[in-house]
Scaffold this active site. Structure first.
Site, PDB file in Angstrom:
ATOM      1  N   HIS A  54       0.789  -1.232   0.000  1.00  0.00           N
ATOM      2  CA  HIS A  54       0.000   0.000   0.000  1.00  0.00           C
ATOM      3  C   HIS A  54       0.820   1.280   0.000  1.00  0.00           C
ATOM      4  CE1 HIS A  54       0.997   0.012   4.302  1.00  0.00           C
ATOM      5  NE2 HIS A  54       0.738   1.304   4.265  1.00  0.00           N
TER       6      HIS A  54
HETATM    7  C1  UD1 Z   1      -1.962   5.981   5.362  1.00  0.00           C
HETATM    8  C2  UD1 Z   1      -0.677   6.546   5.960  1.00  0.00           C
HETATM    9  C3  UD1 Z   1       0.414   5.485   5.910  1.00  0.00           C
HETATM   10  C4  UD1 Z   1      -0.034   4.199   6.555  1.00  0.00           C
HETATM   11  C5  UD1 Z   1      -1.357   3.744   5.972  1.00  0.00           C
HETATM   12  C6  UD1 Z   1      -1.872   2.554   6.716  1.00  0.00           C
HETATM   13  C7  UD1 Z   1      -0.356   8.951   5.607  1.00  0.00           C
HETATM   14  C8  UD1 Z   1       0.351   9.993   4.815  1.00  0.00           C
HETATM   15  N1  UD1 Z   1      -0.212   7.697   5.187  1.00  0.00           N
HETATM   16  O1  UD1 Z   1      -1.700   5.699   4.000  1.00  0.00           O
HETATM   17  O2  UD1 Z   1       1.557   5.962   6.593  1.00  0.00           O
HETATM   18  O3  UD1 Z   1       0.938   3.212   6.339  1.00  0.00           O
HETATM   19  O4  UD1 Z   1      -2.323   4.806   6.073  1.00  0.00           O
HETATM   20  O5  UD1 Z   1      -2.791   1.817   5.995  1.00  0.00           O
HETATM   21  O6  UD1 Z   1      -1.002   9.271   6.572  1.00  0.00           O
HETATM   22  N2  UD1 Z   1      -8.956   4.805   0.915  1.00  0.00           N
HETATM   23  C9  UD1 Z   1     -10.206   4.244   0.819  1.00  0.00           C
HETATM   24  N3  UD1 Z   1     -10.850   3.910   1.970  1.00  0.00           N
HETATM   25  C10 UD1 Z   1     -10.329   4.107   3.199  1.00  0.00           C
HETATM   26  C11 UD1 Z   1      -9.062   4.693   3.292  1.00  0.00           C
HETATM   27  C12 UD1 Z   1      -8.382   5.031   2.147  1.00  0.00           C
HETATM   28  O7  UD1 Z   1     -10.729   4.036  -0.272  1.00  0.00           O
HETATM   29  O8  UD1 Z   1     -10.981   3.773   4.214  1.00  0.00           O
HETATM   30  C13 UD1 Z   1      -8.235   5.128  -0.322  1.00  0.00           C
HETATM   31  C14 UD1 Z   1      -8.567   6.524  -0.878  1.00  0.00           C
HETATM   32  O9  UD1 Z   1      -8.521   6.448  -2.270  1.00  0.00           O
HETATM   33  C15 UD1 Z   1      -7.403   7.351  -0.376  1.00  0.00           C
HETATM   34  C16 UD1 Z   1      -6.257   6.350  -0.419  1.00  0.00           C
HETATM   35  O10 UD1 Z   1      -6.835   5.109  -0.062  1.00  0.00           O
HETATM   36  O11 UD1 Z   1      -7.146   8.480  -1.162  1.00  0.00           O
HETATM   37  C17 UD1 Z   1      -5.112   6.669   0.502  1.00  0.00           C
HETATM   38  O12 UD1 Z   1      -5.579   6.851   1.857  1.00  0.00           O
HETATM   39  P1  UD1 Z   1      -4.728   7.753   2.872  1.00  0.00           P
HETATM   40  O13 UD1 Z   1      -5.298   7.641   4.227  1.00  0.00           O
HETATM   41  O14 UD1 Z   1      -4.546   9.117   2.331  1.00  0.00           O
HETATM   42  O15 UD1 Z   1      -3.308   7.099   2.838  1.00  0.00           O
HETATM   43  P2  UD1 Z   1      -2.871   5.568   2.972  1.00  0.00           P
HETATM   44  O16 UD1 Z   1      -2.237   5.171   1.689  1.00  0.00           O
HETATM   45  O17 UD1 Z   1      -3.995   4.765   3.478  1.00  0.00           O
HETATM   46  N1  UDP Z   2      -3.694  -5.368   8.807  1.00  0.00           N
HETATM   47  C1  UDP Z   2      -4.979  -5.873   8.972  1.00  0.00           C
HETATM   48  N2  UDP Z   2      -5.680  -6.250   7.857  1.00  0.00           N
HETATM   49  C2  UDP Z   2      -5.150  -6.152   6.599  1.00  0.00           C
HETATM   50  C3  UDP Z   2      -3.835  -5.647   6.468  1.00  0.00           C
HETATM   51  C4  UDP Z   2      -3.135  -5.244   7.588  1.00  0.00           C
HETATM   52  O1  UDP Z   2      -5.482  -5.982  10.090  1.00  0.00           O
HETATM   53  O2  UDP Z   2      -5.842  -6.510   5.647  1.00  0.00           O
HETATM   54  C5  UDP Z   2      -2.959  -4.950  10.016  1.00  0.00           C
HETATM   55  C6  UDP Z   2      -1.593  -5.554  10.165  1.00  0.00           C
HETATM   56  O3  UDP Z   2      -1.672  -6.820  10.782  1.00  0.00           O
HETATM   57  C7  UDP Z   2      -0.882  -4.518  11.023  1.00  0.00           C
HETATM   58  C8  UDP Z   2      -1.480  -3.212  10.558  1.00  0.00           C
HETATM   59  O4  UDP Z   2      -2.706  -3.561   9.908  1.00  0.00           O
HETATM   60  O5  UDP Z   2      -1.184  -4.708  12.391  1.00  0.00           O
HETATM   61  C9  UDP Z   2      -0.569  -2.537   9.619  1.00  0.00           C
HETATM   62  O6  UDP Z   2      -1.222  -1.507   8.979  1.00  0.00           O
HETATM   63  P1  UDP Z   2      -0.821  -0.997   7.538  1.00  0.00           P
HETATM   64  O7  UDP Z   2      -0.048  -2.020   6.813  1.00  0.00           O
HETATM   65  O8  UDP Z   2      -2.064  -0.482   6.930  1.00  0.00           O
HETATM   66  O9  UDP Z   2       0.063   0.289   7.894  1.00  0.00           O
HETATM   67  P2  UDP Z   2       1.601   0.518   8.306  1.00  0.00           P
HETATM   68  O10 UDP Z   2       1.940  -0.368   9.438  1.00  0.00           O
HETATM   69  O11 UDP Z   2       2.427   0.280   7.090  1.00  0.00           O
HETATM   70  O12 UDP Z   2       1.627   1.961   8.654  1.00  0.00           O
END
Ligand code: UD1
Ligand code: UDP
Length: 361
Positions: A203
């Site tokens: 992601h």
């Molecule tokens: C965010 C964090 C990242 C973290 C990740 C965990 C920032 C800058 N990034 O990244 O550090 O590792 O969360 O998962 O804060 N979207 C949906 N539904 C949701 C959430 C997101 O469709 O419930 C889609 C949207 O298109 C959105 C994109 O995902 O624009 C990115 O979401 P965003 O929260 O901006 O960043 P992440 O890539 O999720």
């Molecule tokens: N995770 C989850 N379901 C998923 C993918 C990840 O519960 O489908 C959990 C994972 O086990 C970990 C956390 O989400 O505890 C990590 O989050 P993510 O990878 O979104 O973010 P990051 O740690 O890179 O910020």
């Protein structure tokens, strides 16, 4: 009773807050604020239900937007909450935009800020997370570091006061929920067999927003000899669609599923042959589960997992993932790399001492 406002908003923060909140609420009044950065049921609501996280006192409903708009809207709304609640401290987790917004709002109002997972560095300022972490650490009053490396990183930036090495709250969560996961699921539920599949998650912006890298990652996954179970982050799904290449998800060895719950994830991590990921949390969980991890990034903040020989950084464009997964064997295992599973209670003890000292001043 002292009042602490906790700010969360993204999936990993729901997992981190679960063990800490449990401890914190024994001694303090916690006001939980959910920025709504993640909002799909499978990215948010499912964690509150499954991990028994208290219902947020404030749902800010910010949702997705560009960095500036998202962070700005959070900042405005968090400030309103803080002005109304007048807490004794604000607690933030990790390195997302929700973390930064909480940090800025608190520090501008001169409310002591406590940062859980302080001191992590990738030394890559193109990552939004790196900017969020550095800024948050520099305005924090107490810094809870998960590792010695994090302590050293902070020292190198001149931050030494109120820095505590407490271990990793994600290890607390993993220890606490692993047994529950084992009782709840069977491999059959997911159509996979013991150590016969690879669990993958992708992601991170540096992978999803670079089309060459994104393509190379999915080509690499398709070439793996095992079934690859891939709970797909909505960001990655959206980026594949935008680029018109969602057909990469149809590779015969790929089993693509919607994001899964934490207990499902922990269960699948514990039984996988290997894990391929770019997630910060999942790299560590692979280590907790004693499963070899292949991280599709050029650097990691969790350097100990690499140093100890359980995590291998792989460049998906320049290296052959299938060959590396086939040949690579982890070595020694250090049981307490990320603490003893009591980071949450240590955090609460340090908060207690902080308030005691403050009273004495
Ligand atoms: C965010 C964090 C990242 C973290 C990740 C965990 C920032 C800058 N990034 O990244 O550090 O590792 O969360 O998962 O804060 N979207 C949906 N539904 C949701 C959430 C997101 O469709 O419930 C889609 C949207 O298109 C959105 C994109 O995902 O624009 C990115 O979401 P965003 O929260 O901006 O960043 P992440 O890539 O999720
Ligand atoms: N995770 C989850 N379901 C998923 C993918 C990840 O519960 O489908 C959990 C994972 O086990 C970990 C956390 O989400 O505890 C990590 O989050 P993510 O990878 O979104 O973010 P990051 O740690 O890179 O910020």
């Amino acid at each position: 009773m002292r009042k602490i406002v906790t700010i969360v908003g993204a999936r990993p923060q729901f997992i981190k807050v679960a063990p800490v909140s449990r401890e914190l609420r024994k001694v303090y009044r916690e006001i939980l604020v959910n920025t709504g950065q993640h909002y799909d049921y499978k990215m948010s609501g499912i964690f509150f239900e499954e991990l028994n996280i208290p219902k947020p006192d404030y749902d800010l409903g910010v949702g997705s937007a560009s960095h500036g708009k998202q962070t700005g809207e959070m900042l405005t709304k968090i400030e309103e909450v803080l002005l109304q609640e007048k807490p004794d401290a604000v607690l933030v987790y990790g390195d997302t935009n929700s973390t930064l917004a909480g940090a800025l709002a608190a520090s501008k109002l001169h409310i002591p800020l406590f940062h859980v997972e302080a001191g992590l560095r990738s030394f890559n300022k193109r990552m939004p997370e790196e900017i969020n972490r550095i800024l948050t650490d520099h305005v924090s009053e107490i810094l809870f570091a998960p590792t010695e490396t994090a302590i050293q990183n902070l020292k190198n930036e001149g931050i030494t006061k109120n820095v505590f090495h407490v271990g990793d709250v994600m290890y607390d969560a993993f220890v606490y929920y692993s047994q529950m996961a084992a009782e709840q699921y069977e491999l059959n539920d997911f159509g996979v067999e013991e150590k016969q599949y690879i669990l993958a998650t992708i992601h991170r912006a540096e992978n999803t927003d670079d089309l060459n890298r994104l393509k190379a990652i999915f080509e690499s996954l398709a070439k793996l000899n095992e079934t690859v179970l891939l709970p797909l982050h909505p960001r990655t799904e959206n980026k594949l669609k935008e680029a018109g290449i969602e057909s990469v998800l149809q590779a015969t060895n790929l089993k693509v599923i919607p994001p899964i719950s934490y207990l499902e994830m922990v269960f699948l991590e514990n039984h996988a042959k290997a894990i391929v990921t770019d997630s910060g949390g999942v790299q560590k969980e692979a280590y907790f589960a004693k499963v070899p991890c292949f991280t599709l990034r050029d650097q990691t903040e969790w350097v100990e997992t690499v140093e100890v020989g359980w995590n291998r950084l792989v460049n998906p464009i320049e290296e052959n993932l299938a060959q590396i997964v086939g040949a690579w064997q982890p070595t020694t295992y250090n049981e307490h790399l990320y603490g003893n599973g009591d980071a949450s209670s240590q955090i609460v003890n340090h908060i207690h001492l902080f308030f005691d000292e403050e009273r004495g001043r």
